[in-house]
Design a protein around this motif. Structure first.
Motif, mmCIF file in Angstrom:
data_model
loop_
_atom_site.group_PDB
_atom_site.id
_atom_site.type_symbol
_atom_site.label_atom_id
_atom_site.label_comp_id
_atom_site.label_asym_id
_atom_site.label_seq_id
_atom_site.Cartn_x
_atom_site.Cartn_y
_atom_site.Cartn_z
ATOM 1 N N GLU A 30 -2.012 0.582 -5.133
ATOM 2 C CA GLU A 30 -1.753 1.122 -3.805
ATOM 3 C C GLU A 30 -2.394 0.228 -2.743
ATOM 4 O O GLU A 30 -3.496 -0.271 -2.920
ATOM 5 C CB GLU A 30 -2.314 2.538 -3.706
ATOM 6 C CG GLU A 30 -1.861 3.273 -2.479
ATOM 7 C CD GLU A 30 -2.203 4.748 -2.511
ATOM 8 O OE1 GLU A 30 -2.007 5.391 -1.477
ATOM 9 O OE2 GLU A 30 -2.648 5.253 -3.551
ATOM 10 N N TYR A 35 3.316 -2.798 -4.013
ATOM 11 C CA TYR A 35 3.362 -1.331 -4.040
ATOM 12 C C TYR A 35 4.341 -0.829 -2.978
ATOM 13 O O TYR A 35 5.178 0.033 -3.250
ATOM 14 C CB TYR A 35 1.959 -0.766 -3.791
ATOM 15 C CG TYR A 35 1.882 0.739 -3.847
ATOM 16 C CD1 TYR A 35 1.569 1.386 -5.036
ATOM 17 C CD2 TYR A 35 2.111 1.527 -2.717
ATOM 18 C CE1 TYR A 35 1.493 2.775 -5.098
ATOM 19 C CE2 TYR A 35 2.039 2.900 -2.773
ATOM 20 C CZ TYR A 35 1.719 3.525 -3.964
ATOM 21 O OH TYR A 35 1.643 4.902 -4.027
ATOM 22 N N SER A 39 7.891 1.072 -3.617
ATOM 23 C CA SER A 39 8.101 2.391 -3.007
ATOM 24 C C SER A 39 9.364 2.416 -2.150
ATOM 25 O O SER A 39 10.124 3.388 -2.187
ATOM 26 C CB SER A 39 6.892 2.778 -2.146
ATOM 27 O OG SER A 39 5.760 2.977 -2.958
#
Length: 57
Positions: A30, A35, A39
């Motif tokens: 994260e 990341y 996403s």
């Protein structure tokens, strides 16, 4: 290795969503660019799937 294919976190995220892997399954740390890309790819496909389901198609 020079012969390794380039990975694309965005495409990996799209693939995960199409396989019904939840967003929590993001394999990247994260806060990293990978990341965020994963996403974004996941959200793109998940949103399209959700829209189709709500339309009943």
């Amino acid at each position: 290795m020079p012969n390794e294919p380039q990975r694309d976190p965005f495409i990996e995220g799209e693939g995960a969503a199409s396989k019904n892997i939840p967003a929590e399954g993001n394999p990247y740390q994260e806060g990293t660019e990978d990341y965020a890309l994963w996403s974004a790819g996941h959200e793109r496909v998940a949103s399209a799937i959700e829209a189709r389901e709500s339309e009943g198609t």
